[in-house]
Motif scaffolding. Structure first.
Motif, PDB file in Angstrom:
ATOM      1  N   GLY A  82       0.792  -1.217   0.000  1.00  0.00           N
ATOM      2  CA  GLY A  82       0.000   0.000   0.000  1.00  0.00           C
ATOM      3  C   GLY A  82       0.822   1.263   0.000  1.00  0.00           C
ATOM      4  N   THR A  83       2.140   1.152   0.215  1.00  0.00           N
ATOM      5  CA  THR A  83       2.968   2.352   0.354  1.00  0.00           C
ATOM      6  C   THR A  83       4.196   2.366  -0.538  1.00  0.00           C
ATOM      7  OG1 THR A  83       4.162   1.326   2.200  1.00  0.00           O
ATOM      8  CG2 THR A  83       2.261   2.704   2.747  1.00  0.00           C
ATOM      9  N   GLU A  84       4.529   1.234  -1.163  1.00  0.00           N
ATOM     10  CA  GLU A  84       5.740   1.160  -1.979  1.00  0.00           C
ATOM     11  C   GLU A  84       5.440   0.380  -3.260  1.00  0.00           C
ATOM     12  OE1 GLU A  84       9.573   0.659   0.508  1.00  0.00           O
ATOM     13  OE2 GLU A  84       8.047  -0.439   1.612  1.00  0.00           O
ATOM     14  N   PRO A  85       6.280   0.538  -4.307  1.00  0.00           N
ATOM     15  CA  PRO A  85       6.071  -0.220  -5.555  1.00  0.00           C
ATOM     16  C   PRO A  85       6.553  -1.656  -5.410  1.00  0.00           C
ATOM     17  CG  PRO A  85       8.013   1.171  -5.766  1.00  0.00           C
ATOM     18  CD  PRO A  85       7.413   1.502  -4.432  1.00  0.00           C
ATOM     19  N   LYS A  86       5.826  -2.441  -4.632  1.00  0.00           N
ATOM     20  CA  LYS A  86       6.226  -3.807  -4.336  1.00  0.00           C
ATOM     21  C   LYS A  86       5.025  -4.748  -4.428  1.00  0.00           C
ATOM     22  CE  LYS A  86       9.949  -2.982  -0.925  1.00  0.00           C
ATOM     23  NZ  LYS A  86      10.335  -3.238   0.488  1.00  0.00           N
ATOM     24  N   LEU A  87       5.303  -5.982  -4.860  1.00  0.00           N
ATOM     25  CA  LEU A  87       4.365  -7.085  -4.692  1.00  0.00           C
ATOM     26  C   LEU A  87       4.876  -7.907  -3.516  1.00  0.00           C
ATOM     27  CD1 LEU A  87       1.850  -8.564  -5.892  1.00  0.00           C
ATOM     28  CD2 LEU A  87       3.489 -10.084  -7.019  1.00  0.00           C
ATOM     29  N   LYS A  88       3.987  -8.161  -2.552  1.00  0.00           N
ATOM     30  CA  LYS A  88       4.406  -8.852  -1.342  1.00  0.00           C
ATOM     31  C   LYS A  88       3.702 -10.198  -1.216  1.00  0.00           C
ATOM     32  CE  LYS A  88       5.832  -4.937   1.495  1.00  0.00           C
ATOM     33  NZ  LYS A  88       5.748  -4.322   2.837  1.00  0.00           N
ATOM     34  N   CYS A  89       4.473 -11.204  -0.874  1.00  0.00           N
ATOM     35  CA  CYS A  89       3.949 -12.542  -0.629  1.00  0.00           C
ATOM     36  C   CYS A  89       4.349 -12.936   0.798  1.00  0.00           C
ATOM     37  CB  CYS A  89       4.518 -13.552  -1.622  1.00  0.00           C
ATOM     38  SG  CYS A  89       4.299 -13.076  -3.359  1.00  0.00           S
ATOM     39  N   TYR A  90       3.360 -13.179   1.638  1.00  0.00           N
ATOM     40  CA  TYR A  90       3.582 -13.486   3.046  1.00  0.00           C
ATOM     41  C   TYR A  90       3.416 -14.993   3.249  1.00  0.00           C
ATOM     42  CZ  TYR A  90       2.597  -8.474   3.329  1.00  0.00           C
ATOM     43  OH  TYR A  90       2.596  -7.107   3.140  1.00  0.00           O
ATOM     44  N   LEU A  91       4.424 -15.616   3.833  1.00  0.00           N
ATOM     45  CA  LEU A  91       4.493 -17.077   3.894  1.00  0.00           C
ATOM     46  C   LEU A  91       4.541 -17.548   5.342  1.00  0.00           C
ATOM     47  CD1 LEU A  91       7.462 -17.326   1.349  1.00  0.00           C
ATOM     48  CD2 LEU A  91       5.028 -17.157   0.788  1.00  0.00           C
ATOM     49  N   GLU A  92       3.863 -18.652   5.616  1.00  0.00           N
ATOM     50  CA  GLU A  92       3.935 -19.272   6.943  1.00  0.00           C
ATOM     51  C   GLU A  92       3.918 -20.783   6.791  1.00  0.00           C
ATOM     52  OE1 GLU A  92       1.947 -18.907  11.348  1.00  0.00           O
ATOM     53  OE2 GLU A  92       0.544 -18.935   9.658  1.00  0.00           O
ATOM     54  N   ALA A  93       4.770 -21.451   7.576  1.00  0.00           N
ATOM     55  CA  ALA A  93       4.774 -22.907   7.662  1.00  0.00           C
ATOM     56  C   ALA A  93       4.686 -23.293   9.132  1.00  0.00           C
ATOM     57  CB  ALA A  93       6.032 -23.496   7.037  1.00  0.00           C
ATOM     58  N   VAL A  94       3.800 -24.252   9.444  1.00  0.00           N
ATOM     59  CA  VAL A  94       3.615 -24.698  10.827  1.00  0.00           C
ATOM     60  C   VAL A  94       4.110 -26.139  10.931  1.00  0.00           C
ATOM     61  CG1 VAL A  94       1.980 -25.071  12.704  1.00  0.00           C
ATOM     62  CG2 VAL A  94       1.597 -23.207  11.068  1.00  0.00           C
ATOM     63  N   VAL A  95       5.116 -26.337  11.805  1.00  0.00           N
ATOM     64  CA  VAL A  95       5.748 -27.645  11.963  1.00  0.00           C
ATOM     65  C   VAL A  95       5.646 -28.056  13.432  1.00  0.00           C
ATOM     66  CG1 VAL A  95       7.877 -28.975  11.725  1.00  0.00           C
ATOM     67  CG2 VAL A  95       7.368 -27.117  10.112  1.00  0.00           C
ATOM     68  N   PRO A  96       4.982 -29.178  13.746  1.00  0.00           N
ATOM     69  CA  PRO A  96       4.934 -29.649  15.140  1.00  0.00           C
ATOM     70  C   PRO A  96       6.332 -29.955  15.662  1.00  0.00           C
ATOM     71  CG  PRO A  96       3.304 -30.784  13.775  1.00  0.00           C
ATOM     72  CD  PRO A  96       4.198 -30.029  12.830  1.00  0.00           C
ATOM     73  N   VAL A  97       6.532 -29.706  16.963  1.00  0.00           N
ATOM     74  CA  VAL A  97       7.828 -29.951  17.595  1.00  0.00           C
ATOM     75  C   VAL A  97       7.606 -30.887  18.777  1.00  0.00           C
ATOM     76  CG1 VAL A  97       9.855 -28.931  18.677  1.00  0.00           C
ATOM     77  CG2 VAL A  97       8.596 -27.650  16.929  1.00  0.00           C
ATOM     78  N   ALA A  98       8.170 -32.076  18.694  1.00  0.00           N
ATOM     79  CA  ALA A  98       7.928 -33.084  19.722  1.00  0.00           C
ATOM     80  C   ALA A  98       8.743 -32.841  20.980  1.00  0.00           C
ATOM     81  CB  ALA A  98       8.231 -34.471  19.156  1.00  0.00           C
ATOM     82  N   SER A  99       9.951 -32.326  20.813  1.00  0.00           N
ATOM     83  CA  SER A  99      10.840 -32.140  21.963  1.00  0.00           C
ATOM     84  C   SER A  99      11.889 -31.093  21.623  1.00  0.00           C
ATOM     85  CB  SER A  99      11.536 -33.452  22.323  1.00  0.00           C
ATOM     86  OG  SER A  99      12.413 -33.834  21.272  1.00  0.00           O
ATOM     87  N   ALA A 100      12.593 -30.640  22.648  1.00  0.00           N
ATOM     88  CA  ALA A 100      13.645 -29.655  22.432  1.00  0.00           C
ATOM     89  C   ALA A 100      14.715 -30.199  21.489  1.00  0.00           C
ATOM     90  CB  ALA A 100      14.263 -29.256  23.768  1.00  0.00           C
ATOM     91  N   ALA A 101      14.936 -31.508  21.541  1.00  0.00           N
ATOM     92  CA  ALA A 101      15.966 -32.114  20.690  1.00  0.00           C
ATOM     93  C   ALA A 101      15.600 -32.041  19.208  1.00  0.00           C
ATOM     94  CB  ALA A 101      16.183 -33.570  21.101  1.00  0.00           C
ATOM     95  N   SER A 102      14.320 -31.906  18.906  1.00  0.00           N
ATOM     96  CA  SER A 102      13.896 -31.883  17.500  1.00  0.00           C
ATOM     97  C   SER A 102      13.688 -30.465  16.969  1.00  0.00           C
ATOM     98  CB  SER A 102      12.609 -32.685  17.330  1.00  0.00           C
ATOM     99  OG  SER A 102      11.553 -32.131  18.091  1.00  0.00           O
ATOM    100  N   LEU A 103      14.009 -29.453  17.757  1.00  0.00           N
ATOM    101  CA  LEU A 103      13.824 -28.065  17.319  1.00  0.00           C
ATOM    102  C   LEU A 103      14.638 -27.746  16.072  1.00  0.00           C
ATOM    103  CD1 LEU A 103      13.613 -25.897  20.558  1.00  0.00           C
ATOM    104  CD2 LEU A 103      12.090 -25.749  18.582  1.00  0.00           C
TER     105      LEU A 103
END
Length: 575
Positions: free
Chosen positions: A528-549
């Motif tokens: 809305g303020t600059e000459p840009k096309l913006k793509c906003y991305l999100e990925a949700v990954v379950p985390v079983a334990s601190a060791a798997s972070l």
């Protein structure tokens, strides 16, 4: 160029020149006209005609973001003539709404022409039968937003282009509740602007406005600082070392004053970026999110060893945070706006905040999980604080572009000063118990799943590329992205029961049952303020334990990278 078109451009330019109140832009326009009418064809003549066409092909459109554009002569540029018309349109709108005699507060940053635009606005308001008060000197936008509510004004104006390039300036309008304007107020003001005939018909007062004191009796900066420090608990720890940069903007003195009043040690200020400078000489773009903007801050941090790095954008309504990261080439990692947003939410929950937490459709879904687990209300709005600030019962709001509202009753807009205070309180509290901000981010991932976000932001020189990309996505919607099934595709231009129409597309994705990725989301919209096309991305990954972070983060990074590649291909844009 056809003769009729040339004659039309010359007529418009000469009419503009006759009304232009600014000797600087008059000189600039005379030079363009002289080059265009130089006689013999030349490169200079071609450039002059091209420039005249760009400046006089229409008018800057007044919208919910007010005005923003490049400085220069002509109706498609930011200049005193355009600002006087905008101020006159605002004054007419206020009077039509029954606010004759009401107070309009006017603030400004340290960009080129900002003070001139602010003074012209005050002169127009007084000339129209309203009262006007100028802030005492260049100050952060949150101080203006605060002043509107604090002084009971009917409107506020701040002259700023925020984090835009040095050649730009802007004009942002707030109504009496301290929120930015939304439809239909923007259309009403735009109509009043269009109804103005000659600029000579706009009454300009030579005097009669007030200049507010900064300090002492009635001092607006003191009043803001008193309110700002109240977001912290005076009994929480204060042992924290901070490196701070205002990025050549106006945030330094107010932030340092806030830290001092709250009892924090004085931050180490990045010397090369400490003073306001409208040319922003040390950065390509004065935006903490842009590559290279934080390099000097990281260099200072590596020399002084602070706990965190904090930055404001030039008008200090945004706040960026960086943490030590030995694995990064710079030694520091910039937190994404969504990470800071989640940290502030968790901190406010710990402080027993009550009310609605709100964010936008392009921000992380993690805030909804935090709010639900804490028994708090949650709202999702269109992009921009003009929408977030209107969430019923708002207690906290944020958007991924480094904007945070932590005290909506004081400042009903994003505020980089109070956000910095709360981040400092959080970091100091964690430090006192032998923990870090990174540890809290790990805790949030373990509790709610890793919500990793990123953005593909494509700056274009040809504005036609943006609607072409949106049209292509609407015509040929993707069925999968990054190997994930597109479960739903929402054309936000259609609007819904919860959201007004806006030019945007939202894709919700899901992984296969055996996929390590639970869900993902992509939102595509023009800036809305600059000459840009913006793509906003999100990925949700379950985390079983601190060791798997670490594994979860690597998985999320791979998905985000693939989403960038695939959405760019689907939109037909080069990255």
């Amino acid at each position: 160029m056809a003769l009729a078109t040339e004659n039309d451009l010359l007529k418009r330019a000469r009419t503009w020149l006759a009304e232009d109140p600014d000797p600087d832009t008059r000189t600039e326009l005379r030079a363009l006209l002289a080059a265009a009418e130089g006689g013999e064809p030349s490169e200079d003549e071609c450039r002059a005609w091209s420039e005249l066409a760009a400046r006089f092909s229409g008018t800057l459109q007044f919208g919910t973001a007010g005005l923003r554009g490049e400085l220069g002569a002509g109706p498609m540029r930011m200049n005193r003539a355009v600002v006087i018309r905008a101020a006159a349109g605002l004054a007419a709108h206020l009077k039509r709404e029954g606010h004759t005699g009401g107070l309009v507060v006017v603030g400004y940053d340290a960009r080129h022409k900002s003070y001139d635009f602010a003074r012209d606005t005050a002169a127009v308001m007084v000339g129209a039968g309203l009262r006007a008060a100028l802030l005492p000197h260049p100050l952060p936008t949150p101080v203006l937003a605060f002043a509107v509510r604090h002084l009971g004004a009917v409107a506020g104006v701040t002259v700023t282009a925020s984090h835009n390039p040095p050649r730009d300036n802007g004009y942002k309008v707030y109504l009496g509740d301290g929120s930015q304007i939304v439809p239909p107020a923007d259309a009403s003001i735009a109509a009043e602007i269009d109804a103005i005939g000659s600029l000579h018909e706009v009454p300009l007062a030579a005097e009669g406005w007030e200049v507010l004191p900064a300090h002492g009796d009635g001092g607006i900066v003191d009043a803001y600082l008193d309110r700002a420090v109240a977001v912290t608990d005076p009994h929480t720890p204060r042992d924290l070392a901070v490196v701070y940069t205002p990025l050549h903007g106006v945030g330094r003195d107010v932030l340092l004053g806030a830290f001092a009043r709250a009892g924090f040690p004085a931050p180490t200020v990045v010397a090369e970026q400490a003073e306001p400078d409208p040319d922003f000489p040390t950065v390509a773009f004065p935006n903490p999110e842009e590559p290279g903007a934080m390099d000097l801050a990281f260099r200072t941090a590596n020399a002084t060893g602070p706990d965190i790095v904090i930055a404001n954008d030039p008008d200090a309504d945004r706040c960026a945070v960086a943490l030590p990261d030995p694995g990064s080439p710079a030694g520091w990692r910039m937190l994404r706006g969504d990470e800071v947003g989640a940290l502030l939410a968790a901190h406010l929950v710990g402080k027993h905040a009550d009310g609605t937490f709100a964010t936008t459709i392009v921000s992380s879904s993690l805030l909804s999980r935090i709010a639900a687990a804490s028994g708090l209300g949650y709202a999702e709005t269109l992009t921009g604080f003009k929408w977030i600030s209107r969430a019923p019962g708002l207690r906290y709001g944020y958007e991924e572009a480094l904007g945070y509202c932590v005290d909506p009753e004081g400042v009903r807009d994003k505020d980089g000063i109070t956000a910095a205070l709360l981040i400092a309180e959080l970091a100091a509290t964690l430090k006192s118990s032998g923990r870090t901000v990174s540890d809290l981010l790990d805790d949030l991932a373990l509790e709610y799943g890793l919500h990793a976000t990123d953005q593909l932001s494509v700056r274009v020189s040809d504005l036609a590329l943006i609607p072409a990309a949106m049209a292509r996505l609407r015509r040929e919607p993707p069925t999968s992205l990054a190997g994930l099934l597109v479960e739903s595709a929402d054309d936000l231009e259609q609007g819904s029961a919860d959201l007004p129409p806006t030019d945007g597309l939202r894709y919700r994705l899901s992984g296969a049952p055996d996929s390590p990725v639970k869900a993902a989301r992509v939102v595509v919209r023009p800036s809305g303020t600059e000459p840009k096309l913006k793509c906003y991305l999100e990925a949700v990954v379950p985390v079983a334990s601190a060791a798997s972070l670490a594994t979860a983060r690597a998985t999320a990074a791979g998905v985000l990278s693939a989403l960038k590649k695939d959405i760019a291909a689907a939109a037909g844009i080069d990255v």
